[in-house]
Design a protein around this motif. Structure first.
Motif, short mmCIF file in Angstrom:
data_model
loop_
_atom_site.label_atom_id
_atom_site.label_comp_id
_atom_site.label_asym_id
_atom_site.label_seq_id
_atom_site.Cartn_x
_atom_site.Cartn_y
_atom_site.Cartn_z
N ALA A 151 89.39 59.08 45.69
CA ALA A 151 88.68 60.24 46.55
C ALA A 151 87.51 60.77 46.17
N ARG A 152 87.05 60.68 44.90
CA ARG A 152 85.72 61.56 44.57
C ARG A 152 84.85 60.52 43.70
N HIS A 153 85.35 59.94 42.55
CA HIS A 153 84.59 59.34 41.27
C HIS A 153 83.94 57.96 42.03
N LEU A 154 84.72 57.06 42.45
CA LEU A 154 84.12 55.62 43.30
C LEU A 154 83.32 56.10 44.40
N PRO A 155 83.71 56.96 45.24
CA PRO A 155 82.89 57.24 46.49
C PRO A 155 81.63 58.02 45.82
N GLY A 156 81.52 58.67 45.32
CA GLY A 156 80.27 59.29 44.63
C GLY A 156 79.29 58.36 44.42
N PHE A 157 79.57 57.41 43.34
CA PHE A 157 78.74 56.14 42.74
C PHE A 157 78.29 55.26 44.07
N VAL A 158 79.27 55.09 45.13
CA VAL A 158 78.98 54.10 45.87
C VAL A 158 77.82 55.08 46.91
N GLU A 159 78.09 56.22 47.23
CA GLU A 159 77.14 57.02 48.05
C GLU A 159 75.62 57.22 47.43
N GLN A 160 75.62 57.21 46.03
CA GLN A 160 74.46 57.47 45.37
C GLN A 160 73.96 56.09 44.78
N ALA A 161 74.39 54.84 45.30
CA ALA A 161 73.93 53.69 44.97
C ALA A 161 72.27 53.72 44.82
N GLN A 162 71.81 53.85 45.92
CA GLN A 162 70.36 53.86 46.15
C GLN A 162 69.43 54.67 45.19
N ALA A 163 70.19 56.00 45.10
CA ALA A 163 69.55 57.03 44.52
C ALA A 163 69.30 56.63 43.07
N PHE A 164 70.39 55.89 42.26
CA PHE A 164 70.32 55.30 41.00
C PHE A 164 69.10 54.31 40.90
N ARG A 165 69.28 53.45 41.70
CA ARG A 165 68.28 52.27 41.94
C ARG A 165 66.83 52.87 41.89
N ASP A 166 66.56 54.01 42.63
CA ASP A 166 65.34 54.76 42.82
C ASP A 166 65.01 55.25 41.53
N LYS A 167 65.79 55.51 40.64
CA LYS A 167 65.55 56.01 39.00
C LYS A 167 65.54 54.95 38.11
N GLY A 168 65.59 53.74 38.72
CA GLY A 168 65.31 52.60 37.59
C GLY A 168 66.56 52.09 36.94
N VAL A 169 67.84 52.49 37.69
CA VAL A 169 69.15 51.80 37.00
C VAL A 169 69.12 50.38 37.94
N ASP A 170 69.29 49.36 37.06
CA ASP A 170 69.50 48.00 37.44
C ASP A 170 70.97 47.79 38.19
N GLU A 171 72.11 48.50 37.70
CA GLU A 171 73.25 48.05 38.30
C GLU A 171 74.06 49.20 38.05
N ILE A 172 75.28 49.48 38.54
CA ILE A 172 76.18 50.39 38.91
C ILE A 172 77.40 49.70 38.55
N ALA A 173 78.31 49.87 37.41
CA ALA A 173 79.53 49.32 37.10
C ALA A 173 80.72 50.51 37.10
#
Length: 160
Positions: free
Chosen positions: A51-73
């Motif tokens: 309900a919270r952990h996975l959805p947060g990373f899915v929703e913020q994927a582009q924000a992580f890429r914008d900050k120089g993160v190559d991949e979320i695992a």
């Protein structure tokens, strides 16, 4: 010994979920030469994780890429087939790579296991989020038992 900021991830083999099925991957290869936001959950399909952990990373994927993160695992002490089904159910698509740690070898190697025996879950990974840069831990946020605060996507993003 529990891993800490500045430590290199230990060698371990995880199972990466791919469209063609499970594929073995070493931590040395997976984290080499790039920045990876890695989060861990006690179990796929569990309430807070789904309900919270996975959805947060899915929703913020582009924000992580914008900050120089190559991949979320995401890693969990589940088999690759369970993680694949969970990725589909959570609309993770190509936003979060699932890494199965079926025997908890990686969780044990970094010193972040928990005993879920009281819930019929056995040895599991603690809930955490970390940023790994070329195999070295750059940020680490480990949750207190039963909590979901510091390992959220939003909190890890704020630390970048």
């Amino acid at each position: 010994m529990t891993i800490k900021v500045g430590d290199r991830l230990p060698h371990a083999t995880l199972t990466k979920v791919t469209p063609d099925g499970p594929d073995q991957v070493s931590t040395d290869d997976f984290f080499a030469g790039r920045r990876v936001a890695l989060f861990s959950v006690p179990g796929a399909f569990t309430p807070t994780c789904s309900a919270r952990h996975l959805p947060g990373f899915v929703e913020q994927a582009q924000a992580f890429r914008d900050k120089g993160v190559d991949e979320i695992a995401c890693t969990a002490v589940n088999d690759a087939f369970v993680l694949s089904a969970w990725a589909k159910a959570g609309d993770a698509g190509d936003k979060v790579t699932m890494l199965a740690d079926g025997n908890a070898d990686f969780a044990k190697a970094i010193g972040l296991t928990m005993d879920g025996s009281a819930y019929g879950m056995g040895t599991r990974s603690q809930r955490y989020a970390m940023l790994v840069n070329d195999g070295v831990v750059e940020a680490l946020h480990v949750e207190a038992p039963g909590e979901f605060k510091v390992s959220s996507a939003e909190n890890l993003l704020a630390s970048l």
